[in-house]
Design a protein around this motif. Structure first.
Motif, PDB file in Angstrom:
ATOM      1  N   ARG A  52       0.821  -1.090   0.073  1.00 35.70           N
ATOM      2  CA  ARG A  52      -0.106  -0.062   0.057  1.00 35.70           C
ATOM      3  C   ARG A  52       0.984   1.213  -0.088  1.00 35.70           C
ATOM      4  O   ARG A  52       0.584   2.158  -0.984  1.00 35.70           O
ATOM      5  CB  ARG A  52      -0.834   0.087   1.095  1.00 35.70           C
ATOM      6  N   THR A  53       1.901   1.328   0.964  1.00 42.71           N
ATOM      7  CA  THR A  53       2.599   2.504   1.161  1.00 42.71           C
ATOM      8  C   THR A  53       3.240   2.863  -0.365  1.00 42.71           C
ATOM      9  O   THR A  53       3.577   4.141  -0.744  1.00 42.71           O
ATOM     10  CB  THR A  53       3.687   2.249   2.089  1.00 42.71           C
ATOM     11  N   THR A  54       3.924   1.878  -0.724  1.00 42.56           N
ATOM     12  CA  THR A  54       4.750   1.957  -2.283  1.00 42.56           C
ATOM     13  C   THR A  54       3.961   2.293  -3.240  1.00 42.56           C
ATOM     14  O   THR A  54       4.197   3.397  -4.010  1.00 42.56           O
ATOM     15  CB  THR A  54       5.539   0.588  -2.583  1.00 42.56           C
ATOM     16  N   LEU A  55       2.563   1.885  -3.347  1.00 45.99           N
ATOM     17  CA  LEU A  55       1.754   2.369  -4.404  1.00 45.99           C
ATOM     18  C   LEU A  55       1.319   3.608  -4.144  1.00 45.99           C
ATOM     19  O   LEU A  55       0.947   4.508  -5.091  1.00 45.99           O
ATOM     20  CB  LEU A  55       0.738   1.253  -4.700  1.00 45.99           C
ATOM     21  N   ARG A  56       0.982   4.045  -3.026  1.00 48.84           N
ATOM     22  CA  ARG A  56       0.731   5.346  -2.773  1.00 48.84           C
ATOM     23  C   ARG A  56       1.727   6.593  -3.290  1.00 48.84           C
ATOM     24  O   ARG A  56       1.368   7.543  -3.772  1.00 48.84           O
ATOM     25  CB  ARG A  56       0.514   5.842  -1.229  1.00 48.84           C
ATOM     26  N   TYR A  57       2.704   6.037  -3.108  1.00 49.11           N
ATOM     27  CA  TYR A  57       3.988   6.910  -3.511  1.00 49.11           C
ATOM     28  C   TYR A  57       4.356   6.879  -4.809  1.00 49.11           C
ATOM     29  O   TYR A  57       4.310   7.902  -5.514  1.00 49.11           O
ATOM     30  CB  TYR A  57       5.591   6.417  -2.776  1.00 49.11           C
ATOM     31  N   LEU A  58       3.841   5.566  -5.602  1.00 47.60           N
ATOM     32  CA  LEU A  58       4.244   5.821  -7.188  1.00 47.60           C
ATOM     33  C   LEU A  58       3.122   6.110  -7.861  1.00 47.60           C
ATOM     34  O   LEU A  58       3.205   6.722  -8.935  1.00 47.60           O
ATOM     35  CB  LEU A  58       4.521   4.107  -7.354  1.00 47.60           C
ATOM     36  N   LEU A  59       1.800   5.979  -7.346  1.00 47.12           N
ATOM     37  CA  LEU A  59       0.667   6.034  -8.109  1.00 47.12           C
ATOM     38  C   LEU A  59      -0.084   7.401  -7.757  1.00 47.12           C
ATOM     39  O   LEU A  59      -1.129   7.707  -8.206  1.00 47.12           O
ATOM     40  CB  LEU A  59      -0.349   4.870  -8.195  1.00 47.12           C
ATOM     41  N   GLY A  60      -0.015   7.797  -6.315  1.00 47.64           N
ATOM     42  CA  GLY A  60      -0.783   8.904  -5.827  1.00 47.64           C
ATOM     43  C   GLY A  60      -0.798  10.367  -6.406  1.00 47.64           C
ATOM     44  O   GLY A  60      -1.371  11.166  -5.924  1.00 47.64           O
ATOM     45  N   ASP A  98      16.402  11.243  -9.213  1.00 45.46           N
ATOM     46  CA  ASP A  98      15.527  11.815  -9.928  1.00 45.46           C
ATOM     47  C   ASP A  98      14.354  10.927 -10.772  1.00 45.46           C
ATOM     48  O   ASP A  98      13.641  11.210 -11.722  1.00 45.46           O
ATOM     49  CB  ASP A  98      16.482  12.376 -11.229  1.00 45.46           C
ATOM     50  N   GLN A  99      14.504   9.518 -10.116  1.00 42.81           N
ATOM     51  CA  GLN A  99      13.472   8.720 -10.652  1.00 42.81           C
ATOM     52  C   GLN A  99      12.332   8.503  -9.459  1.00 42.81           C
ATOM     53  O   GLN A  99      12.603   8.684  -8.356  1.00 42.81           O
ATOM     54  CB  GLN A  99      14.129   7.261 -10.978  1.00 42.81           C
ATOM     55  N   LEU A 100      11.144   7.949  -9.558  1.00 52.54           N
ATOM     56  CA  LEU A 100      10.241   7.588  -8.563  1.00 52.54           C
ATOM     57  C   LEU A 100      10.802   6.283  -7.899  1.00 52.54           C
ATOM     58  O   LEU A 100      10.376   4.970  -8.362  1.00 52.54           O
ATOM     59  CB  LEU A 100       8.703   7.338  -9.414  1.00 52.54           C
ATOM     60  N   SER A 101      11.745   6.397  -7.474  1.00 49.37           N
ATOM     61  CA  SER A 101      12.593   5.309  -6.697  1.00 49.37           C
ATOM     62  C   SER A 101      12.482   5.123  -4.981  1.00 49.37           C
ATOM     63  O   SER A 101      12.426   6.166  -4.702  1.00 49.37           O
ATOM     64  CB  SER A 101      13.993   5.228  -6.946  1.00 49.37           C
ATOM     65  N   CYS A 102      12.590   3.987  -4.635  1.00 48.45           N
ATOM     66  CA  CYS A 102      12.323   3.928  -3.117  1.00 48.45           C
ATOM     67  C   CYS A 102      12.897   2.407  -2.877  1.00 48.45           C
ATOM     68  O   CYS A 102      13.045   1.491  -3.738  1.00 48.45           O
ATOM     69  CB  CYS A 102      10.893   3.994  -2.517  1.00 48.45           C
ATOM     70  N   ARG A 245      11.352   5.309 -14.844  1.00 51.32           N
ATOM     71  CA  ARG A 245      11.013   5.945 -14.161  1.00 51.32           C
ATOM     72  C   ARG A 245      10.408   5.298 -12.646  1.00 51.32           C
ATOM     73  O   ARG A 245      10.944   5.924 -11.760  1.00 51.32           O
ATOM     74  CB  ARG A 245       9.701   6.806 -14.787  1.00 51.32           C
ATOM     75  N   ILE A 246       9.991   4.261 -12.605  1.00 53.68           N
ATOM     76  CA  ILE A 246       9.638   3.426 -11.507  1.00 53.68           C
ATOM     77  C   ILE A 246      10.699   2.561 -11.043  1.00 53.68           C
ATOM     78  O   ILE A 246      10.885   1.557 -12.139  1.00 53.68           O
ATOM     79  CB  ILE A 246       8.345   2.841 -11.585  1.00 53.68           C
ATOM     80  N   VAL A 247      11.418   2.716 -10.311  1.00 48.46           N
ATOM     81  CA  VAL A 247      12.408   1.629  -9.742  1.00 48.46           C
ATOM     82  C   VAL A 247      12.072   1.311  -8.301  1.00 48.46           C
ATOM     83  O   VAL A 247      12.326   2.298  -7.420  1.00 48.46           O
ATOM     84  CB  VAL A 247      13.759   2.200  -9.974  1.00 48.46           C
ATOM     85  N   VAL A 248      12.014   0.234  -7.593  1.00 47.07           N
ATOM     86  CA  VAL A 248      11.696  -0.136  -6.371  1.00 47.07           C
ATOM     87  C   VAL A 248      12.536  -1.360  -6.042  1.00 47.07           C
ATOM     88  O   VAL A 248      12.737  -2.226  -6.938  1.00 47.07           O
ATOM     89  CB  VAL A 248      10.164  -0.554  -6.233  1.00 47.07           C
ATOM     90  N   GLY A 249      13.402  -1.247  -4.913  1.00 52.56           N
ATOM     91  CA  GLY A 249      14.064  -2.171  -4.300  1.00 52.56           C
ATOM     92  C   GLY A 249      13.613  -2.613  -3.249  1.00 52.56           C
ATOM     93  O   GLY A 249      13.105  -2.087  -2.144  1.00 52.56           O
ATOM     94  N   VAL A 250      13.963  -3.898  -2.956  1.00 51.88           N
ATOM     95  CA  VAL A 250      13.407  -4.864  -1.754  1.00 51.88           C
ATOM     96  C   VAL A 250      14.725  -5.532  -1.243  1.00 51.88           C
ATOM     97  O   VAL A 250      15.334  -6.022  -2.050  1.00 51.88           O
ATOM     98  CB  VAL A 250      12.260  -5.657  -2.269  1.00 51.88           C
ATOM     99  N   SER A 251      14.929  -5.419   0.079  1.00 51.19           N
ATOM    100  CA  SER A 251      16.173  -6.090   0.715  1.00 51.19           C
ATOM    101  C   SER A 251      15.870  -6.372   2.180  1.00 51.19           C
ATOM    102  O   SER A 251      14.828  -5.690   2.794  1.00 51.19           O
ATOM    103  CB  SER A 251      17.320  -5.295   0.440  1.00 51.19           C
ATOM    104  N   GLY A 252      16.223  -7.273   2.710  1.00 48.27           N
ATOM    105  CA  GLY A 252      16.477  -7.372   4.341  1.00 48.27           C
ATOM    106  C   GLY A 252      17.513  -7.303   4.852  1.00 48.27           C
ATOM    107  O   GLY A 252      17.607  -7.013   6.116  1.00 48.27           O
ATOM    108  N   THR A 253      18.286  -6.475   4.102  1.00 50.25           N
ATOM    109  CA  THR A 253      19.642  -5.887   4.505  1.00 50.25           C
ATOM    110  C   THR A 253      19.915  -4.481   3.797  1.00 50.25           C
ATOM    111  O   THR A 253      20.815  -4.174   3.089  1.00 50.25           O
ATOM    112  CB  THR A 253      20.800  -6.839   4.295  1.00 50.25           C
TER     113      THR A 253
END
Length: 855
Positions: A52-60, A98-102, A245-253
């Motif tokens: 939810r949080t990530t999509l609010r950032y990307l699409l809100g 400069d991208q919609l990254s997180c 434009r949309i770059v999302v990273g997922v990590s446990g570290t």
């Protein structure tokens, strides 16, 4: 955030970027996908909230880039302001501003693949993108994600939970062997993006990045890119040919070494995962007895492994222990040690021990073992011990790891590595019921605080000040050095006669125990509870006959080597004076006196017997002398000097002091400015660590500030900044302890020849003269140390050779080396002011030369 004098502490959760919930439902209505999230994530609310949080950032529609989100948070969050010092300081830490990254920080073992699939499926369903590219760092993860994604895409209940009228209801799951078409999720190892690798990615996505979402699994690989190929992962994401434009990273570290990512929008921490019972509990060594005996260390690790075996037997689980090493060579060595230990301890045949130990590295000889790794939790597998390099690949999802052993500190020297090592043991066995499962980290007790910081989500930053040279400073100047070849000169010297041995007929031994009770204290992560585990170490022992035989053989070997000596005095007869029976009698008498009644000798006491034989020198010994021969002139500039820093603790204690001119604060990193302002308080905690130079024209060094060590150095810097003397020098530089300008030297420590390098403390330029000064305490004049005598000798020889070379090259610069103590500062600076320092010799110079000549 809290500040405890020398360190500043932040909680990672306070550094997470908040995404506004004030979103126009006409732009993005997340409620439409609640049924889908319930079906996908079940009771795992943290996964739903991450999506939810990530999509609010990307699409809100509230943010055009990461920079906007970060700036909004920086302005509203005092913790971020304290952490980074300024907006510019934070901005520098953003990976893709400069991208919609997180980034999404989700503890290992808590189902990152569900979050990745949820994001990809909703972005496609909503029509926000046409294609999704999921990049991961290894074939293991690629295979795991492809399997999971295909299973989820084929789930009819999941498809039916999507709202009506979506653009793509059933995404096509592919890898880069197929063209990436609209409606597809392509899962691929990041190596497929490289130009020399044949894959569909480059052709399918070129010019279409605005309609592509890139999801990076194990995103710390992008942030910590070290190798050339890893750096290309980040270059690919930034490449304007694609325009992602949309770059999302997922990590446990989410760490760059010990630094927490600056772009995390949702965090589900290891602590939360443990508390909510989604992963195993963690216990680690808080205190253990010291032992340098390799066999005894293996006993402790082995007995903890066996304790887990016994405890898990009723559950029909065969526990695994993972041992983490620094490199392939160490991995192979440790695996061999372990196999030898198991062969002896369990009375196994070599092939049986081989079946229990699995070394896993990137070496070609271990490729078959990498394939076996997937099967180690199967009933047919005999593997109980895995020895790996650095860490096992992410995506290895075995759930019966119950002990992790970092073999050396390097495996635990950053939060990134600790989190990766822990991550291999966090997954809970399927259908586990009852008391929560636990993984034991059998670490050195000195490393326990690092694990605690990681679990407690603490980012602790040591407050420091950094001395840097300004490349544009007018006080920079040129220096010269010599590149040397080193030639060996080997000579021999003789030893006459025998040593007198064992005249008392016994060796004085300390008490010994052959089986020692030990207690290891474990601390439970999160709860902080302590639990003690008692076990026993069996010390290796020898019989009296075996020790006597070793003594006798050593004596015989000396006699054998000396039998052909020309001089009869050089021929020894130790074995005749101490036959085997006499050696055994000495051993037994020694045991009797020490009240050792078993007739066995521990290794510690065996060494005492061998040491009692003395240093039995052979008929001659070799002495190697290294001669330095200059082969080239090297020109360098003070602007090349690397940075050095000092800690708040050193400044508070007064063991170091910083000298700084007006305007120094502007030269510091943003994170250091607040501390510097605190340092400037003349009545503050750091009063003994500061010395401002009131006029910048008296500070004729290209460094922004100077760090002085002991009192003699401080006095010397103070004089260099004295107006009377500063006016007469062109410029000066305080050297760094290593790495910039060093001189090789050799000396003898006891009977052992040693070689090293030292870096002279100061270079002072006055016209064509460079005065090189090494500062020492006055006590060296009366009692020069052997090492400093040799530093003095080698430095003078070096600068004499350097001057000869400069003269030969018709270069006007000349060097002079002085070893100086505070007793001669007055003379030195008077001569410097009068421009009469050439051929100056200090009391310390004279004392060193005298000590070297033996007069």
């Amino acid at each position: 955030m809290s500040t405890r004098g020398d360190r500043r502490t932040f909680r990672n959760e306070d550094l997470v970027l908040k995404v506004t919930t004030d979103i126009d439902p006409q732009v993005w209505d997340e409620s439409r996908y609640e049924a889908f999230l319930d079906e996908l994530c079940g009771s795992r609310e943290y996964q739903k909230e991450a999506i939810r949080t990530t999509l609010r950032y990307l699409l809100g529609g509230k943010y055009a880039s990461l920079r906007e989100l970060a700036k909004e948070n920086f302005d509203d969050n005092e913790e971020l302001q304290q952490r980074y010092g300024s907006w510019a300081g934070m901005e520098r830490h953003l990976q893709l501003p400069d991208q919609l990254s997180c980034s999404i920080d989700q503890a290992t073992g808590t189902g990152k693949s569900y979050v990745l699939y949820g994001l990809a499926a909703i972005l496609l369903a909503e029509g926000a993108v046409d294609r999704v590219l999921v990049l991961c760092p290894s074939n293991t993860i690629e295979a795991g994600l492809l399997g999971k994604f295909r299973e989820l895409a084929a789930d009819a209940n999941l498809r039916d939970a999507l709202p009506a009228g979506v653009k793509f209801k059933a995404p096509k799951i592919i890898n880069a062997s197929e063209s990436i078409v609209d409606g597809s999720i392509c899962v691929e190892n990041y190596h497929a993006i490289l130009e020399n690798v044949k894959s569909s990615i480059r052709d399918s996505l070129k010019g279409k990045g605005a309609r592509v979402a890139v999801l990076n699994d194990e995103a710390h690989h992008v942030a910590n890119a070290g190798g050339a190929e890893a750096k290309k992962w980040k270059e690919f994401l930034l490449n304007p040919e694609y325009g992602f434009r949309i770059v999302v990273g997922v990590s446990g570290t989410c760490y760059v070494d010990d630094e927490y990512f600056a772009d995390v929008v949702h965090r589900y921490s290891l602590r939360q995962a443990i508390e909510e019972r989604f992963v195993k509990k963690v216990e680690y060594v808080a205190e253990m007895p010291e032992t340098n005996n390799a066999d005894e260390k293996w006993q402790l690790i082995y007995k903890r492994h066996e304790a887990w075996k016994k405890k898990l037997k009723a559950r029909k689980i065969r526990p695994l222990t993972i041992i983490v090493t620094r490199d392939i060579r160490a991995c192979e060595q440790v695996a061999e040690e372990l196999k030898e230990f198991l062969t002896e301890w369990e009375k196994l045949k070599p092939e049986q021990a081989e079946a229990k130990v699995l070394p896993v590295t990137s070496s070609s000889k271990h490729q078959a073992n990498v394939a076996r790794l997937k099967l180690v939790d199967q009933p047919a597998s005999k593997v109980e011990w895995i020895v790996s390099v650095s860490m096992l690949s992410e995506g290895w999802d075995v759930k019966n790891v119950f002990q992790i052993v970092p073999h050396e500190e390097r495996a635990f020297n950053s939060k990134l590595l600790i989190a990766q090592v822990l991550g291999r043991g966090l997954r809970r066995p399927d259908d586990w019921k009852g008391e929560d499962p636990m993984v034991t980290v059998f670490n050195h007790d000195a490393w326990s605080g690092r694990i605690k910081h990681l679990v407690n989500e603490i980012l602790e930053i040591e407050r420091r000040l950094t001395s840097r040279v300004d490349p544009a400073s007018k006080w920079n100047f040129e220096l010269h050095n010599l590149d040397y070849t080193r030639d060996e000169d080997t000579s021999e010297y003789a030893k006459k006669g025998e040593y007198r041995l064992l005249e008392e007929g016994f060796v004085d031994l300390p008490a010994q125990v052959e089986a020692e009770d030990v207690t290891i204290e474990f601390e439970r992560a999160v709860s902080g509870e302590h639990a003690k585990w008692k076990t026993e170490i069996q010390h290796k022992t020898w019989s009296a006959e075996e020790v006597a035989e070793q003594m006798f053989q050593r004596l015989k070997s000396i006699d054998e080597e000396s039998k052909d000596a020309d001089d009869p005095k050089d021929r020894t007869a130790y074995a005749k004076k101490f036959p085997l029976a006499k050696c055994e009698a000495i051993v037994r008498e020694s045991l009797k006196r020490a009240k050792i009644k078993t007739g066995r000798v521990t290794d510690e006491n065996r060494q005492k017997f061998l040491q009692a034989l003395g240093t039995l020198r052979r008929k001659s010994a070799k002495r190697v002398v290294y001669k330095l021969s200059p082969k080239a002139l090297v020109t360098l500039n003070t602007r090349e000097r690397q940075a050095e820093s000092c800690s708040a603790a050193e400044l508070r204690r007064g063991t170091k002091r910083v000298f700084y001119p007006p305007g120094c604060e502007a030269t510091l990193e943003d994170e250091q400015k607040e501390f510097f302002r605190e340092l400037q308080d003349p009545d503050g905690d750091f009063a003994s660590g500061r010395e401002p130079v009131t006029n910048a024209t008296d500070f004729k060094t290209p460094a922004n500030l100077v760090i002085a060590d002991a009192t003699p150095e401080r006095k010397f810097v103070r004089e260099l900044c004295n107006r009377d003397y500063a006016a007469t020098v062109d410029a000066w530089l305080k050297n760094t302890p290593v790495g910039f300008y060093s001189i090789e030297y050799a000396w003898k420590k006891g009977e052992h020849p040693k070689r090293g390098e030292f870096s002279p403390d100061f270079f002072i330029k006055q016209g064509n003269r460079i005065f090189v000064v090494e500062i020492k305490d006055d006590g060296e004049i009366a009692d020069p140390s052997v090492e400093n005598v040799k530093k003095h000798e080698y430095a003078n020889a070096h600068f004499a050779r350097l001057n000869q070379w400069l003269e030969k090259e018709n270069l006007p610069t000349r060097y002079q080396f002085n070893m100086l103590s505070p007793q001669d500062y007055g003379k030195f600076f008077t001569k410097l002011r009068k421009r009469d320092l050439v051929r100056f010799r200090s009391e310390l110079d004279v004392a060193m030369a005298k000590a070297n000549s033996g007069k």
